[in-house]
Design an enzyme around this catalytic site. Structure first.
Site, PDB file in Angstrom:
ATOM      1  CG  PHE A 227      -1.682  -1.277   1.434  1.00  0.00           C
ATOM      2  CD1 PHE A 227      -2.853  -1.539   0.724  1.00  0.00           C
ATOM      3  CD2 PHE A 227      -1.221  -2.228   2.331  1.00  0.00           C
ATOM      4  CE1 PHE A 227      -3.550  -2.730   0.925  1.00  0.00           C
ATOM      5  CE2 PHE A 227      -1.905  -3.425   2.531  1.00  0.00           C
ATOM      6  CZ  PHE A 227      -3.081  -3.671   1.830  1.00  0.00           C
ATOM      7  CG  ASP A 249      -1.109   1.915  -4.022  1.00  0.00           C
ATOM      8  OD1 ASP A 249      -0.919   2.308  -2.858  1.00  0.00           O
ATOM      9  OD2 ASP A 249      -2.202   2.101  -4.626  1.00  0.00           O
ATOM     10  CB  SER A 250      -4.716  -1.520  -6.111  1.00  0.00           C
ATOM     11  OG  SER A 250      -5.226  -0.589  -5.190  1.00  0.00           O
ATOM     12  CG  ASP A 300       0.111   2.956   5.924  1.00  0.00           C
ATOM     13  OD1 ASP A 300      -0.795   2.913   6.768  1.00  0.00           O
ATOM     14  OD2 ASP A 300       0.524   4.026   5.423  1.00  0.00           O
ATOM     15  CB  CYS A 340      -5.385   4.612   9.225  1.00  0.00           C
ATOM     16  SG  CYS A 340      -5.988   4.083   7.632  1.00  0.00           S
TER      17      CYS A 340
HETATM   18  N1  SAH Z   1       1.868   4.315   3.181  1.00  0.00           N
HETATM   19  C1  SAH Z   1       1.401   5.411   2.335  1.00  0.00           C
HETATM   20  C2  SAH Z   1      -0.092   5.646   2.487  1.00  0.00           C
HETATM   21  C3  SAH Z   1      -0.967   4.448   2.171  1.00  0.00           C
HETATM   22  S1  SAH Z   1      -2.623   4.871   1.761  1.00  0.00           S
HETATM   23  C4  SAH Z   1       2.226   6.650   2.628  1.00  0.00           C
HETATM   24  O1  SAH Z   1       3.045   6.652   3.559  1.00  0.00           O
HETATM   25  O2  SAH Z   1       2.075   7.628   1.900  1.00  0.00           O
HETATM   26  C5  SAH Z   1      -3.311   3.358   1.234  1.00  0.00           C
HETATM   27  C6  SAH Z   1      -2.955   2.973  -0.193  1.00  0.00           C
HETATM   28  O3  SAH Z   1      -3.486   1.655  -0.398  1.00  0.00           O
HETATM   29  C7  SAH Z   1      -3.565   3.812  -1.312  1.00  0.00           C
HETATM   30  O4  SAH Z   1      -2.536   4.299  -2.126  1.00  0.00           O
HETATM   31  C8  SAH Z   1      -4.471   2.846  -2.116  1.00  0.00           C
HETATM   32  O5  SAH Z   1      -4.371   3.073  -3.517  1.00  0.00           O
HETATM   33  C9  SAH Z   1      -3.887   1.517  -1.761  1.00  0.00           C
HETATM   34  N2  SAH Z   1      -4.778   0.338  -1.809  1.00  0.00           N
HETATM   35  C10 SAH Z   1      -6.036   0.212  -1.315  1.00  0.00           C
HETATM   36  N3  SAH Z   1      -6.467  -1.048  -1.424  1.00  0.00           N
HETATM   37  C11 SAH Z   1      -5.464  -1.758  -1.999  1.00  0.00           C
HETATM   38  C12 SAH Z   1      -5.291  -3.125  -2.350  1.00  0.00           C
HETATM   39  N4  SAH Z   1      -6.244  -4.032  -2.112  1.00  0.00           N
HETATM   40  N5  SAH Z   1      -4.132  -3.504  -2.904  1.00  0.00           N
HETATM   41  C13 SAH Z   1      -3.150  -2.597  -3.141  1.00  0.00           C
HETATM   42  N6  SAH Z   1      -3.248  -1.290  -2.796  1.00  0.00           N
HETATM   43  C14 SAH Z   1      -4.392  -0.877  -2.238  1.00  0.00           C
END
Ligand code: SAH
Length: 396
Positions: A227, A249-250, A300, A340
């Site tokens: 993520f 990330d997705s 995260d 979160c």
């Molecule tokens: N760690 C990052 C913030 C993460 S926010 C930082 O420090 O900036 C959560 C992220 O998870 C988002 O970018 C969203 O696109 C991604 N996301 C949500 N569901 C997901 C999934 N099932 N697989 C991969 N990424 C995902």
């Protein structure tokens, strides 16, 4: 000023300086008040308790601006509260010199419904309550005065506005769009912030200290950042000397931004970074099948439980993701795992992670409990403001 009179025995939370007055506590409104108007709040015995913003469309019928019944709610009030919030951060050595900083954290800064993040010379505000909406101009002016920043962008497009009967609002409310992209310098790493299209106000400032910690732990390790959004943790890991950093990330646009952020930092070893557009749950299962392992894993995920009502389903998602994490961790490896979700408290989160370790047969221990940075404080009177919690664990 209209008067909002509480039901018998419903003044207790206000006396404890909790700022929310739920519809079920409110007896009657005497006089006329439109959404966002300031009302005098009184107990059923007509004892004045303070002043708040009226919000007839919301279950939170009023949010207290002040627990002093004599304090005026006007431009001067906002100037004072905003200046206090900015000064509070100036008083902390850790925050003073930060280029990216949350200046106003809602309830915790005595400004319910108001978020303000500073990225270099740009402030981004998010207003989520009828009261905040009414005082937009005063808030913007106060921020410009307190920070000297040259521009303010409004990102009031959070879904929670609908609960207050407010439509989304976005746009430049002071100054004009900058010629160059907005960036912040975080622990020596330059990051672009898409204030108009990024998540929240463009960047996850709350993880700033945790990203630094990751950088300190990364030397020589194979890092997996799940993520990753725009690569905040990934770039700190590279800066900290990670052997390799695989980020997932997705979101394609988030990954594009992450790659662009890496390019903004020619001092970093770009060849050690790999980016993967995928669903983390699926990717981790695939890694498991392929026998891949990592020394340091960051989990995260987005908010799985926006409220306590979603806690059960969210708990399963947290358990699954943490189980996958443990399965991919080398002996002695470290995992930074977060939630979160406001609806999942630290104790529950810790139980979920413990169960994930147990079910994957890993003996693990907590090295550190993690939380948001100090510019995202939690008001003691309003603990609901706490949302980000994490654990740094080590598994045998
Ligand atoms: N760690 C990052 C913030 C993460 S926010 C930082 O420090 O900036 C959560 C992220 O998870 C988002 O970018 C969203 O696109 C991604 N996301 C949500 N569901 C997901 C999934 N099932 N697989 C991969 N990424 C995902």
């Amino acid at each position: 000023m209209a008067q909002l009179i509480l039901l018998p025995d419903k003044e207790r939370s206000v006396l404890r300086r909790h700022p929310w007055l739920f519809a079920g506590s409110v007896g009657r409104l005497v006089g006329q008040a439109r959404p966002g108007d300031t009302v005098e709040v009184l107990s059923d015995r007509l004892k004045p308790l303070g002043r708040g913003a009226y919000s007839p469309a919301s279950q939170v019928r009023a949010r207290m601006w002040s627990f002093d019944p004599a304090e005026g709610i006007d431009d001067v009030f906002f100037k004072r509260r905003v200046a206090q919030a900015v000064a509070r951060r100036q008083a902390l050595a850790d925050l003073r010199d930060q280029d990216g900083l949350r200046l106003i954290h809602g309830e915790s800064d005595g400004l319910p419904g108001i978020i303000a993040d500073r990225y270099g010379d740009t402030v981004v505000i998010q207003l989520t309550s009828a009261g905040a909406e009414k005082w937009r101009r005063a808030i913007v002016n106060a921020l410009v005065q307190a920070t000297g920043c040259s521009r303010v962008y409004e990102r009031s497009d959070s879904e929670v506005r609908a609960m207050e009967g407010l439509a989304p609002v976005t746009g430049w409310v002071h100054g004009e769009a900058p010629a160059a992209p907005v960036t912040v310098l975080e622990h020596g790493v330059r990051m672009a912030v898409d204030v108009e299209g990024g998540h929240k106000t463009g960047f996850y400032l709350d993880q700033r200290d945790n990203r630094r910690l990751l950088g300190e732990l990364a030397a020589g390790r194979a890092v997996l950042n799940c993520f990753c959004y725009t690569g905040g943790f990934s770039l700190q890991a590279l800066a900290g000397g990670a052997a390799s950093v695989l980020s997932i990330d997705s979101s394609g646009p988030a990954l594009d931004q992450a790659r662009a952020n890496l390019a903004l930092n020619p001092q970093l070893p770009a060849a050690r970074a790999e980016w993967l557009e995928a669903d983390v749950f699926q990717a981790l299962r695939d890694f498991r099948k392929a026998g891949r392992q990592f020394d340091l894993i960051v989990l995260d995920p987005p908010k799985f439980a926006p409220s306590a009502a979603h806690a059960e389903r969210a708990a399963r998602a947290y358990r699954d993701i943490n189980m996958l994490g443990f399965k991919l961790l080398t002996p002695g490896g470290l995992m930074m795992t977060y939630s979160c979700s406001g609806g999942i408290g630290i104790e529950l989160f810790q139980r979920i992670v413990a169960r994930a370790a147990l079910e994957t047969g890993r003996d693990a221990r907590i090295l550190k409990r993690l939380q948001g940075s100090a510019d995202h404080p939690v008001g003691l009177a309003c603990p609901e403001g706490e949302y980000l919690k994490g654990l740094l664990v080590q598994a045998d």
